[in-house]
Design a protein around this motif. Structure first.
Motif, PDB file in Angstrom:
ATOM      1  N   VAL A 151     -18.060   3.532  -2.746  1.00 49.49           N
ATOM      2  CA  VAL A 151     -16.860   3.789  -3.540  1.00 49.49           C
ATOM      3  C   VAL A 151     -15.604   3.536  -2.716  1.00 49.49           C
ATOM      4  O   VAL A 151     -14.618   2.995  -3.216  1.00 49.49           O
ATOM      5  N   VAL A 152     -15.634   3.903  -1.438  1.00 54.19           N
ATOM      6  CA  VAL A 152     -14.478   3.684  -0.564  1.00 54.19           C
ATOM      7  C   VAL A 152     -14.170   2.192  -0.463  1.00 54.19           C
ATOM      8  O   VAL A 152     -13.001   1.784  -0.508  1.00 54.19           O
ATOM      9  N   GLY A 170      -4.025  -9.140   6.332  1.00 56.44           N
ATOM     10  CA  GLY A 170      -5.044  -9.954   6.991  1.00 56.44           C
ATOM     11  C   GLY A 170      -5.589  -9.274   8.243  1.00 56.44           C
ATOM     12  O   GLY A 170      -6.806  -9.294   8.502  1.00 56.44           O
ATOM     13  N   ILE A 171      -4.695  -8.657   9.026  1.00 57.12           N
ATOM     14  CA  ILE A 171      -5.139  -7.913  10.210  1.00 57.12           C
ATOM     15  C   ILE A 171      -6.047  -6.760   9.795  1.00 57.12           C
ATOM     16  O   ILE A 171      -7.062  -6.474  10.446  1.00 57.12           O
ATOM     17  N   ALA A 172      -5.702  -6.114   8.671  1.00 55.84           N
ATOM     18  CA  ALA A 172      -6.522  -4.994   8.176  1.00 55.84           C
ATOM     19  C   ALA A 172      -7.935  -5.451   7.865  1.00 55.84           C
ATOM     20  O   ALA A 172      -8.912  -4.754   8.185  1.00 55.84           O
ATOM     21  N   VAL A 173      -8.066  -6.623   7.237  1.00 54.07           N
ATOM     22  CA  VAL A 173      -9.399  -7.139   6.903  1.00 54.07           C
ATOM     23  C   VAL A 173     -10.201  -7.406   8.176  1.00 54.07           C
ATOM     24  O   VAL A 173     -11.404  -7.128   8.240  1.00 54.07           O
ATOM     25  N   VAL A 174      -9.536  -7.928   9.219  1.00 51.49           N
ATOM     26  CA  VAL A 174     -10.221  -8.173  10.498  1.00 51.49           C
ATOM     27  C   VAL A 174     -10.711  -6.846  11.090  1.00 51.49           C
ATOM     28  O   VAL A 174     -11.862  -6.732  11.542  1.00 51.49           O
ATOM     29  N   PRO A 193     -14.862   6.624   9.411  1.00 54.29           N
ATOM     30  CA  PRO A 193     -14.661   6.694  10.864  1.00 54.29           C
ATOM     31  C   PRO A 193     -13.244   6.235  11.235  1.00 54.29           C
ATOM     32  O   PRO A 193     -12.555   5.613  10.424  1.00 54.29           O
ATOM     33  N   PRO A 194     -12.799   6.538  12.461  1.00 55.85           N
ATOM     34  CA  PRO A 194     -11.418   6.217  12.862  1.00 55.85           C
ATOM     35  C   PRO A 194     -11.046   4.743  12.680  1.00 55.85           C
ATOM     36  O   PRO A 194      -9.938   4.437  12.242  1.00 55.85           O
ATOM     37  N   ALA A 195     -11.963   3.830  13.026  1.00 54.55           N
ATOM     38  CA  ALA A 195     -11.638   2.400  12.893  1.00 54.55           C
ATOM     39  C   ALA A 195     -11.416   2.031  11.426  1.00 54.55           C
ATOM     40  O   ALA A 195     -10.514   1.246  11.096  1.00 54.55           O
ATOM     41  N   ARG A 196     -12.216   2.578  10.530  1.00 48.62           N
ATOM     42  CA  ARG A 196     -12.058   2.300   9.095  1.00 48.62           C
ATOM     43  C   ARG A 196     -10.742   2.883   8.588  1.00 48.62           C
ATOM     44  O   ARG A 196     -10.035   2.264   7.796  1.00 48.62           O
ATOM     45  N   LEU A 197     -10.436   4.082   9.055  1.00 46.51           N
ATOM     46  CA  LEU A 197      -9.172   4.707   8.676  1.00 46.51           C
ATOM     47  C   LEU A 197      -7.996   3.860   9.144  1.00 46.51           C
ATOM     48  O   LEU A 197      -6.998   3.695   8.419  1.00 46.51           O
ATOM     49  N   ALA A 198      -8.110   3.279  10.346  1.00 46.57           N
ATOM     50  CA  ALA A 198      -7.049   2.408  10.864  1.00 46.57           C
ATOM     51  C   ALA A 198      -6.897   1.181   9.972  1.00 46.57           C
ATOM     52  O   ALA A 198      -5.769   0.740   9.687  1.00 46.57           O
ATOM     53  N   GLY A 199      -8.032   0.609   9.524  1.00 42.06           N
ATOM     54  CA  GLY A 199      -7.969  -0.542   8.626  1.00 42.06           C
ATOM     55  C   GLY A 199      -7.270  -0.203   7.316  1.00 42.06           C
ATOM     56  O   GLY A 199      -6.420  -0.958   6.828  1.00 42.06           O
ATOM     57  N   PHE A 200      -7.626   0.958   6.739  1.00 45.43           N
ATOM     58  CA  PHE A 200      -6.968   1.390   5.505  1.00 45.43           C
ATOM     59  C   PHE A 200      -5.480   1.634   5.745  1.00 45.43           C
ATOM     60  O   PHE A 200      -4.640   1.307   4.897  1.00 45.43           O
ATOM     61  N   TRP A 244      -2.297   0.111   3.725  1.00 45.35           N
ATOM     62  CA  TRP A 244      -1.225   0.913   3.119  1.00 45.35           C
ATOM     63  C   TRP A 244       0.142   0.492   3.645  1.00 45.35           C
ATOM     64  O   TRP A 244       1.120   0.461   2.894  1.00 45.35           O
ATOM     65  N   ILE A 245       0.221   0.152   4.925  1.00 39.52           N
ATOM     66  CA  ILE A 245       1.492  -0.334   5.487  1.00 39.52           C
ATOM     67  C   ILE A 245       1.893  -1.633   4.792  1.00 39.52           C
ATOM     68  O   ILE A 245       3.063  -1.824   4.414  1.00 39.52           O
TER      69      ILE A 245
END
Length: 308
Positions: free
Chosen positions: A97-98, A135-139, A264-271, A275-276
């Motif tokens: 779902v996430v 694009g950076i988020a997807v990476v 996890p922290p890396a996934r949260l960073a991607g999200f 959002w940014i």
């Protein structure tokens, strides 16, 4: 109550319903994604047919049938929305779902890219910045997942392509949904028939509640779409564009707090990067908002078409 305020209420209702779709589709298990998709198509045709009959609004069919180009465009839209619906159902019922929420967060950025590559539109510097951050988020998310977040990307790309096709069509949402569902109805009926003959169908073999919820898929598909159309006629484009974030926020909340999916922290960073990017995109749109005036009469703002 003003028409614009009423429109915001209609739009909020539509996006809240879409936001809680993960709960609804979880209730349709153990039916598989394709069986759920097939019933969603079939019962959408039935429900929208009843609505159009009540409104005595079948004249649009003659125009569609007289135009092979229009019918072809609607058929292509039908295939794209089927891919989108099927991917979403699969993602929800495979405990991702996430990731489905991520797909709808990045959809506006995909729409911008399609505008550049297909429509030959020119982006402003801040829009390019939003796309670059996306694009950076997807990476980052690819590194975290150990694979491309293919469910999110397929949702965003299928809906973005669907939006592009719909931009060139001129059918109101109810009529468009009827024809798109009707195009898919025959293969859906064939699949349901094959599944039933093989003894693998869950429809009608689980419980009365399960069968009722499968039938209700037609209502669940059409009602928020109609609420959205009512909102789009009353609310400025920027307002609709901001409202569209309500659904993926609620879907993300469902994934994290109801279904306890990991973040996890890396996934949260991607999200956070996504959002940014959306904040940059939205602020830029608000800064360039046209002077207040009556809401446009067209029923479907392309950047905020209903995705589910």
């Amino acid at each position: 109550m003003s028409e614009e305020r009423r429109g915001y209420l209609y739009g909020l209702a539509a996006y809240v319903i879409w936001g809680f779709f993960p709960i609804y589709f979880k209730l349709l298990r153990p039916a598989g994604a394709l069986e759920i998709l097939a019933h969603r198509v079939i019962w959408s045709v039935v429900f929208v047919s009843l609505v159009l009959t009540a409104l005595r609004n079948w004249r649009f069919l003659a125009r569609v049938l007289r135009s092979p180009r229009l019918f072809g465009g609607i058929s292509l839209a039908a295939v794209l929305i089927a891919i989108n619906w099927g991917t979403y159902i699969y993602g929800v019922n495979s405990s991702r779902v996430v990731e489905t929420a991520l797909g709808y967060f990045i959809t506006p950025l995909v729409l911008v890219l399609l505008g550049v590559t297909v429509q030959r539109e020119r982006l402003r510097p801040w829009q390019w910045a939003a796309v670059a951050v996306g694009g950076i988020a997807v990476v980052v998310l690819t590194v975290d997942y150990g694979r491309l977040p293919y469910i999110a990307l397929l949702l965003a790309c299928s809906f973005g392509s669907y939006s592009l096709v719909k931009k060139r069509l001129s059918l109101p949402p109810a009529e468009g949904l009827f024809i798109e569902s009707a195009v898919l109805a025959l293969p859906a009926l064939v699949y349901v028939g094959w599944l039933t003959a093989a003894g693998d169908a869950k429809f009608g073999h689980e419980s009365v509640l399960h069968t009722s919820l499968m039938i209700f898929a037609g209502v669940a598909t059409a009602v928020p779409l109609m609420l959205f159309a009512a909102a789009a006629n009353r609310v400025p484009m920027v307002g609709i564009g901001i409202l569209q974030y309500v659904a993926p926020i609620l879907q993300l909340a469902c994934g994290l707090f109801l279904f306890h999916e990991p973040m996890p922290p890396a996934r949260l960073a991607g999200f956070a990067l996504v959002w940014i990017a959306l904040i940059i995109f939205t602020v830029d749109a608000l800064r360039r908002r046209p002077a207040p005036g009556p809401a446009p009469a067209s029923a479907e703002p392309v950047a905020a078409l209903p995705p589910r």
